[in-house]
Design an enzyme around this catalytic site. Structure first.
Site: not given
Ligand code: CDM
Ligand code: ATP
Length: 268
Positions: A8, A131
């Site tokens: 996405k 997400d």
């Molecule tokens: C940055 C975005 O990708 C925008 O779409 C999302 O807000 C992140 O979504 P995500 O990767 O699924 O995040 P999560 O795995 O739920 O949270 C990871 C960390 O990001 C921070 N977090 C996430 C989402 C949010 N609305 N506020 C936050 O402060 C928190 O510290 C959390 O511990």
């Molecule tokens: N199947 C997986 N694929 C990718 N990352 C994973 C998976 N399972 C756990 N993780 C952990 O999740 C964390 C974030 O993964 P992800 O790829 O969703 O983040 P991102 O690319 O930053 O996306 P967003 O911030 O938009 O959610 C990584 O640090 C990774 O170690």
């Protein structure tokens, strides 16, 4: 049973406030893009996860296994083998892990005929990450709250090509949120997205850019280069580090690969 788990991008991302629980209230528009991981479920005597094309460790922290354990709490499901082919870059702001998690929920729902509704799947997905619920809908969605309160929004980019550049920078989402300052948006995102796409450049902002461009200037350089190469709109996605550009055609973009890995849309 197999599923192509797409990535996405975020069209606009306003960080509105910080909550008591440390999460942030936001508004954004999620849009699916044709960059895919592949998740496969196979019969197995014991639960097993195998990952290809990534140095990710196949441990219980992987979101595919977290999805399995979450469903197993409420439903009788046997062990399976999960095969994951990674292609979506990690730490890129493209939701790769989140997409894998939601794809695993959907695959297990179908594989074990659990008959879970879309809303039930979204409720499980919300427990795996902010997400994740979007990937159950997997169409243009306006998101509020921490990103899990979703409503349909009319955005159609099918006439364009979306190119993603991933520099060799890994940004943890938590780190990005720690360094961002919530602010009241100066633009109404739902109104701005209805403007002609040529005007999005001036109206549709990702609030993470200010702090992250300062810490990693190359991300801002990539955004500028995408505009230089004719992007109608360009922005960092999510909490970074990837930057996407929306183009009418893909000619003359070869040079972009010196900034990072170039992901072109895959028409499956
Ligand atoms: C940055 C975005 O990708 C925008 O779409 C999302 O807000 C992140 O979504 P995500 O990767 O699924 O995040 P999560 O795995 O739920 O949270 C990871 C960390 O990001 C921070 N977090 C996430 C989402 C949010 N609305 N506020 C936050 O402060 C928190 O510290 C959390 O511990
Ligand atoms: N199947 C997986 N694929 C990718 N990352 C994973 C998976 N399972 C756990 N993780 C952990 O999740 C964390 C974030 O993964 P992800 O790829 O969703 O983040 P991102 O690319 O930053 O996306 P967003 O911030 O938009 O959610 C990584 O640090 C990774 O170690």
């Amino acid at each position: 049973m197999l599923k192509f788990a797409n990535a996405k991008i975020n069209l606009g991302l306003h960080i509105l406030s910080k909550r008591e629980d440390g999460y942030h209230e936001l508004e954004t528009i999620f849009y699916p893009v044709k960059i895919y991981d592949v998740v496969e479920i196979l019969p197995s005597e014991k639960l097993e996860l195998k990952i290809w094309n990534s140095d990710l460790i196949a441990d219980d922290q992987n979101l595919c296994l977290k999805a399995y354990y979450l469903l197993k709490q409420d439903h009788h499901i046997d062990p399976v083998k999960i095969h994951l082919l990674k292609n979506i870059p990690i730490g890129a702001g493209l939701g790769g892990g989140s997409s894998d998690a939601s794809s695993t929920l959907e695959l297990l729902n179908n594989y074990f005929k659990l008959n879970l509704s879309k809303n039930q799947l979204k409720s499980y997905a919300a427990q795996l990450g902010a997400d994740c619920p979007f990937f159950i809908d997997n169409q243009a969605m306006y998101a509020q709250g921490i990103g899990t309160e979703l409503s349909e929004i009319d955005v159609d980019l099918s006439a364009y090509q979306i190119v993603v550049i991933k520099p060799d920078i890994h940004i943890s989402t938590a780190e990005a949120y720690r360094n961002v300052s919530p602010m009241t948006p100066s633009v109404n995102l739902k109104e701005a997205i209805r403007l002609p796409i040529q005007e999005w450049k001036y109206q549709i902002i990702n609030d993470f850019e200010i702090s992250l461009f300062d810490r990693y200037p190359v991300i801002g350089d990539i955004k500028a280069k995408l505009y230089e190469k004719g992007a109608i709109y360009a922005s960092m996605s999510g909490s970074g580090s990837s930057v996407f550009g929306i183009f009418e055609n893909l000619e003359g973009l070869e040079e972009l690969n010196k900034y990072g890995k170039v992901y072109l849309p895959v028409n499956l």
